[in-house]
Design a protein around this motif. Structure first.
Motif, PDB file in Angstrom:
ATOM      1  N   LEU A  37       0.999  -1.095  -0.060  1.00 20.59           N
ATOM      2  CA  LEU A  37       0.060   0.086  -0.264  1.00 20.59           C
ATOM      3  C   LEU A  37       0.941   1.149   0.049  1.00 20.59           C
ATOM      4  O   LEU A  37       0.386   2.217  -0.543  1.00 20.59           O
ATOM      5  CB  LEU A  37      -0.841  -0.004   1.268  1.00 20.59           C
ATOM      6  CG  LEU A  37      -2.239  -1.012   1.306  1.00 20.59           C
ATOM      7  CD1 LEU A  37      -2.894  -1.076   2.403  1.00 20.59           C
ATOM      8  CD2 LEU A  37      -2.995  -0.515  -0.203  1.00 20.59           C
ATOM      9  N   VAL A  38       1.921   1.227   0.749  1.00 28.45           N
ATOM     10  CA  VAL A  38       2.809   2.266   0.999  1.00 28.45           C
ATOM     11  C   VAL A  38       3.750   2.401  -0.152  1.00 28.45           C
ATOM     12  O   VAL A  38       4.988   3.171  -0.083  1.00 28.45           O
ATOM     13  CB  VAL A  38       3.232   2.692   2.287  1.00 28.45           C
ATOM     14  CG1 VAL A  38       1.927   3.125   3.147  1.00 28.45           C
ATOM     15  CG2 VAL A  38       3.941   1.515   2.727  1.00 28.45           C
ATOM     16  N   GLU A  39       3.973   1.323  -0.915  1.00 31.96           N
ATOM     17  CA  GLU A  39       5.038   1.098  -2.050  1.00 31.96           C
ATOM     18  C   GLU A  39       6.550   0.995  -1.426  1.00 31.96           C
ATOM     19  O   GLU A  39       7.068   1.958  -1.965  1.00 31.96           O
ATOM     20  CB  GLU A  39       4.601   2.124  -3.137  1.00 31.96           C
ATOM     21  CG  GLU A  39       3.640   2.038  -3.663  1.00 31.96           C
ATOM     22  CD  GLU A  39       3.286   2.950  -4.891  1.00 31.96           C
ATOM     23  OE1 GLU A  39       3.907   4.047  -5.084  1.00 31.96           O
ATOM     24  OE2 GLU A  39       2.204   3.022  -5.634  1.00 31.96           O
ATOM     25  N   VAL A  40       6.583   0.157  -0.494  1.00 33.18           N
ATOM     26  CA  VAL A  40       8.156   0.069   0.264  1.00 33.18           C
ATOM     27  C   VAL A  40       8.158  -1.599   0.144  1.00 33.18           C
ATOM     28  O   VAL A  40       7.304  -2.199   0.198  1.00 33.18           O
ATOM     29  CB  VAL A  40       8.297   0.784   1.440  1.00 33.18           C
ATOM     30  CG1 VAL A  40       8.135   2.435   1.318  1.00 33.18           C
ATOM     31  CG2 VAL A  40       7.132   0.161   2.377  1.00 33.18           C
ATOM     32  N   SER A  41       9.673  -2.053   0.269  1.00 31.55           N
ATOM     33  CA  SER A  41       9.797  -3.079   0.457  1.00 31.55           C
ATOM     34  C   SER A  41       9.285  -3.951   2.066  1.00 31.55           C
ATOM     35  O   SER A  41       9.487  -2.913   2.849  1.00 31.55           O
ATOM     36  CB  SER A  41      11.131  -3.632   0.626  1.00 31.55           C
ATOM     37  OG  SER A  41      12.066  -3.190   1.517  1.00 31.55           O
ATOM     38  N   GLU A  42       8.900  -5.094   2.034  1.00 27.17           N
ATOM     39  CA  GLU A  42       8.653  -5.422   3.589  1.00 27.17           C
ATOM     40  C   GLU A  42       9.833  -5.338   4.513  1.00 27.17           C
ATOM     41  O   GLU A  42       9.666  -5.048   5.545  1.00 27.17           O
ATOM     42  CB  GLU A  42       8.120  -6.828   3.338  1.00 27.17           C
ATOM     43  CG  GLU A  42       7.020  -7.274   2.648  1.00 27.17           C
ATOM     44  CD  GLU A  42       6.446  -8.586   2.691  1.00 27.17           C
ATOM     45  OE1 GLU A  42       6.901  -9.396   3.405  1.00 27.17           O
ATOM     46  OE2 GLU A  42       5.775  -8.983   1.792  1.00 27.17           O
ATOM     47  N   ALA A  43      10.998  -5.450   3.689  1.00 24.47           N
ATOM     48  CA  ALA A  43      12.199  -5.194   4.773  1.00 24.47           C
ATOM     49  C   ALA A  43      12.221  -3.842   5.362  1.00 24.47           C
ATOM     50  O   ALA A  43      12.534  -3.732   6.455  1.00 24.47           O
ATOM     51  CB  ALA A  43      13.458  -5.498   4.082  1.00 24.47           C
ATOM     52  N   ASP A  44      11.960  -2.818   4.558  1.00 26.22           N
ATOM     53  CA  ASP A  44      11.991  -1.450   4.797  1.00 26.22           C
ATOM     54  C   ASP A  44      11.127  -1.342   5.877  1.00 26.22           C
ATOM     55  O   ASP A  44      11.065  -0.532   6.770  1.00 26.22           O
ATOM     56  CB  ASP A  44      11.928  -0.752   3.726  1.00 26.22           C
ATOM     57  CG  ASP A  44      13.029  -0.434   2.788  1.00 26.22           C
ATOM     58  OD1 ASP A  44      14.271  -0.788   3.301  1.00 26.22           O
ATOM     59  OD2 ASP A  44      13.007  -0.142   1.602  1.00 26.22           O
ATOM     60  N   LEU A  45       9.721  -1.882   5.613  1.00 26.90           N
ATOM     61  CA  LEU A  45       8.492  -1.210   6.539  1.00 26.90           C
ATOM     62  C   LEU A  45       8.912  -1.978   7.655  1.00 26.90           C
ATOM     63  O   LEU A  45       8.523  -1.603   8.754  1.00 26.90           O
ATOM     64  CB  LEU A  45       7.508  -2.040   6.105  1.00 26.90           C
ATOM     65  CG  LEU A  45       5.992  -1.742   6.746  1.00 26.90           C
ATOM     66  CD1 LEU A  45       5.600  -0.249   6.914  1.00 26.90           C
ATOM     67  CD2 LEU A  45       4.823  -2.373   6.104  1.00 26.90           C
ATOM     68  N   ALA A  46       9.734  -3.243   7.958  1.00 23.88           N
ATOM     69  CA  ALA A  46      10.072  -3.841   9.164  1.00 23.88           C
ATOM     70  C   ALA A  46      10.925  -3.020  10.137  1.00 23.88           C
ATOM     71  O   ALA A  46      11.119  -2.861  11.294  1.00 23.88           O
ATOM     72  CB  ALA A  46      10.635  -5.254   9.004  1.00 23.88           C
ATOM     73  N   LEU A  47      11.782  -2.030   9.236  1.00 22.43           N
ATOM     74  CA  LEU A  47      12.518  -1.136  10.011  1.00 22.43           C
ATOM     75  C   LEU A  47      11.864   0.149  10.555  1.00 22.43           C
ATOM     76  O   LEU A  47      12.446   0.834  11.482  1.00 22.43           O
ATOM     77  CB  LEU A  47      13.727  -0.645   9.131  1.00 22.43           C
ATOM     78  CG  LEU A  47      14.585  -1.734   8.726  1.00 22.43           C
ATOM     79  CD1 LEU A  47      15.613  -1.298   7.480  1.00 22.43           C
ATOM     80  CD2 LEU A  47      15.415  -2.589   9.856  1.00 22.43           C
ATOM     81  N   TYR A  48      10.369   0.212  10.160  1.00 22.37           N
ATOM     82  CA  TYR A  48       9.744   1.658  10.764  1.00 22.37           C
ATOM     83  C   TYR A  48       9.576   1.405  12.336  1.00 22.37           C
ATOM     84  O   TYR A  48       9.228   0.542  12.741  1.00 22.37           O
ATOM     85  CB  TYR A  48       8.523   1.467   9.995  1.00 22.37           C
ATOM     86  CG  TYR A  48       7.659   2.803  10.201  1.00 22.37           C
ATOM     87  CD1 TYR A  48       8.256   4.082   9.508  1.00 22.37           C
ATOM     88  CD2 TYR A  48       6.520   2.751  10.875  1.00 22.37           C
ATOM     89  CE1 TYR A  48       7.201   5.080   9.751  1.00 22.37           C
ATOM     90  CE2 TYR A  48       5.972   4.295  11.168  1.00 22.37           C
ATOM     91  CZ  TYR A  48       6.381   5.169  10.597  1.00 22.37           C
ATOM     92  OH  TYR A  48       5.385   6.396  10.740  1.00 22.37           O
TER      93      TYR A  48
END
Length: 68
Positions: free
Chosen positions: A4-15
């Motif tokens: 939905l926010v057009e980022v990789s799952e790995a990047d989202l995990a760092l949020y």
């Protein structure tokens, strides 16, 4: 969510979900969509809806207990 926010799952995990930035992001999202922060009264309404619309219709006591 990542899609939905057009980022990789790995990047989202760092949020950082509890930081200052995430609080500001949530505020921006609420403003954009015209929502406000939930109140205790909202919580009470949300809790009473299932009691009025679901629990009265379910006759199997064990299923009601499971969903508490």
């Amino acid at each position: 969510m990542a899609r939905l926010v057009e980022v990789s799952e790995a990047d989202l995990a760092l949020y950082e979900w509890d930081g200052r930035t995430s609080k500001e992001h949530r505020s921006e999202i609420r403003r954009y969509f015209g929502f406000r922060e939930c109140t205790l009264a909202d919580s009470d309404k949300a809790a009473s809806w299932p009691a009025a619309h679901v629990c009265d219709k379910e006759r199997q006591a064990e299923r009601v207990r499971v969903h508490r």
